[in-house]
Design an enzyme around this catalytic site. Structure first.
Site, PDB file in Angstrom:
ATOM      1  N   GLY A 247      -1.189  -5.003  -8.734  1.00 31.79           N
ATOM      2  CA  GLY A 247      -0.253  -4.566  -7.707  1.00 31.79           C
ATOM      3  C   GLY A 247       0.738  -5.659  -7.402  1.00 31.79           C
ATOM      4  N   LYS A 248       1.723  -5.332  -6.591  1.00 33.61           N
ATOM      5  CA  LYS A 248       2.742  -6.321  -6.263  1.00 33.61           C
ATOM      6  C   LYS A 248       2.103  -7.549  -5.621  1.00 33.61           C
ATOM      7  CE  LYS A 248       6.512  -3.046  -5.962  1.00 33.61           C
ATOM      8  NZ  LYS A 248       7.641  -2.461  -5.270  1.00 33.61           N
TER       9      LYS A 248
END
Ligand code: GLU
Length: 476
Positions: A247-248
């Site tokens: 994920g970011k």
């Protein structure tokens, strides 16, 4: 035969990070392979998460990757508009159908009441389901309350996902979810079903985070009498270490960052396509056309694929080698060292061809080429750090460099002449190429890598080569 229509439906909540590109790439590959259409739709109904400029960024990213769309923003098409906020009337019409059938109702409850329901469910140790609290006489819907779906049949659903296989979920997955929020905008759950139907989408391909909601969607398809499209959930891409989805927050970079870091779009596509997919052979490097020809959903792995940046770097190097020099020259336009500013195109192409095989990313260009354009500063620690060269005394080094200087001064300086001269030097100095040539390379470049010595000297030219060898001798 129906023509395949696939879509990518991003929400403009930020940049596209690498973990999300497959949700665009796989439907694109399928559409291109089958002569179908790939549609781009912007799902911008969540005003709270809307990020200014995100749509432009997403479109630019897709364009750079070469994932062209047949219909959508910047293109138009007969099923538009392609922004959900411009389709409110369409959602109202479909909502009205449900109201008319008695399958939607105005939600009369305020947040406190819903909270009380939740707590009640918790104290009774059961999952909170809105349908357990369905009001008996809901008010007429005037648009100020949320509009909820009244799920008509509580049953078990079974469906076949080409990637995840035969799936099934029971009544616990069905509920009276919100169709239209009190701000007048539809929820994702409602809007995407209406849009996919209106836009004739045949294959809905998206991330695994949607899998638990599929029964809800199936119940809504039934209520709206819409034929199910093929529903595909793609396994997650896992972070390089640990056991969690990339994920970011784990530093999943945006595609644009990879672009700035000197990655080629075709390498990115190859990397992302083959993360969790293969064609059944050992092949690892695929061109864009090969991916289109060979891709198939049924060879996408069910388990999460791990993000391996080393593999991306390797693939990027492979794709750089496959480019012809004119193409590569255009791609590296922004990557030259500043020292190359006044060099002409022919010189730059000659040098580029020399270092092409050594480049892993376009960003390697300055370190690989700077010394061609700018006088390097002798750095004798490079000799001392070299396993072979550190055995030479300064006197030996001086003797070898002087002999090289004198021999090259008499060379006509074509790559062949230079090679002959260098071969003779091996005899007269009685040294190994691993030592003598490494020394000469350093003396003219003071760089960690350089191409074949004769090519390097030829590209530098006679005058520069001799001047640098002399400078090395002087600095001893
Ligand atoms: N707007 C959704 C998202 O960005 C798209 C999901 C879908 O493809 O239906 O996650």
């Amino acid at each position: 035969m129906t023509t395949i229509r696939t879509r990518f439906a991003p929400s403009p909540t930020g940049y596209i990070h690498v973990g999300n590109v497959r949700a665009a790439l796989y439907p694109w590959l399928l559409a291109r392979q089958q002569g179908g259409s790939f549609i781009l739709r912007i799902e911008d109904t969540d005003q709270a998460r809307f990020v200014e400029g995100a749509t432009e960024l997403i479109l630019d990213t897709l364009e750079w990757l070469g994932l062209d769309w047949n219909e959508g923003p910047r293109k138009g098409g007969e099923y538009g508009p392609y922004f959900q906020t411009e389709r409110r009337d369409i959602y109202k019409q479909w909502a009205q159908k449900l109201i008319d059938k008695g399958l939607a109702y105005a939600d009369p409850y305020g947040p406190e009441e819903v909270q009380a329901f939740r707590e009640q469910a918790k104290s009774e140790k059961r999952a909170f389901l809105y349908r357990d609290h369905r009001p008996e006489n809901p008010p007429a819907w005037d648009g100020s309350q949320p509009l909820r779906f009244k799920v008509p049949e509580i049953k078990r659903y079974t469906w076949n996902d080409p990637v995840m296989g035969e799936l099934s979920a029971g009544p616990e997955a069905l509920d009276d979810f919100i169709l239209i929020k009190s701000d007048g905008l539809p929820t994702y759950n409602f809007a995407h079903i209406v849009d996919d139907a209106e836009m004739g989408i045949t294959h809905v391909i998206r991330g695994l985070e949607y899998i638990s909601s599929i029964p809800k969607y199936l119940s809504l398809y039934d209520a709206l009498e819409i034929e199910y499209p093929v529903l595909v959930c793609l396994p997650h891409i896992m972070a390089a270490d640990g056991n969690k989805k990339l994920g970011k927050r784990d530093g999943a970079k945006s595609v644009q960052e990879y672009r700035e870091d000197g990655y080629l779009p075709e390498a990115m596509l190859n990397f992302l396509a083959s993360m969790g997919w293969n064609d059944g052979t050992e092949q690892e490097v695929f061109t864009r056309d090969e991916l289109i020809a060979k891709f198939s959903l049924d060879r996408v792995q069910r388990s999460g694929a791990r993000f391996d940046e080393k593999r991306l770097i390797w693939l990027n190097g492979q794709h750089i080698r496959m480019l012809d020099i004119d193409d590569l020259y255009e791609r590296v336009a922004d990557f030259w060292p500043t020292s190359a500013a006044s060099a002409d195109e022919t010189t730059k192409k000659q040098i580029l061809a020399l270092v092409q095989d050594r480049m892993k990313t376009l960003k390697d260009l300055p370190i690989l080429t700077n010394y061609f354009f700018e006088e390097p500063t002798p750095d004798w620690s490079m000799i001392d750090d070299n396993k072979q060269l550190k055995k030479l005394s300064r006197d030996e080094i001086q003797t070898y460099l002087r002999a090289t200087h004198d021999a090259l001064a008499n060379s006509a300086f074509t790559p062949e002449d230079i090679q002959n001269t260098l071969n003779q030097l091996l005899e007269t100095t009685d040294q190994k190429p691993g030592i003598l040539f490494s020394l000469i390379r350093l003396a003219v470049s003071w760089a960690p890598f350089s191409p074949a010595l004769n090519d390097t000297l030829a590209a530098l030219g006679k005058e520069t080569s001799l001047r640098r060898i002399q400078a090395a001798i002087n600095s001893l």
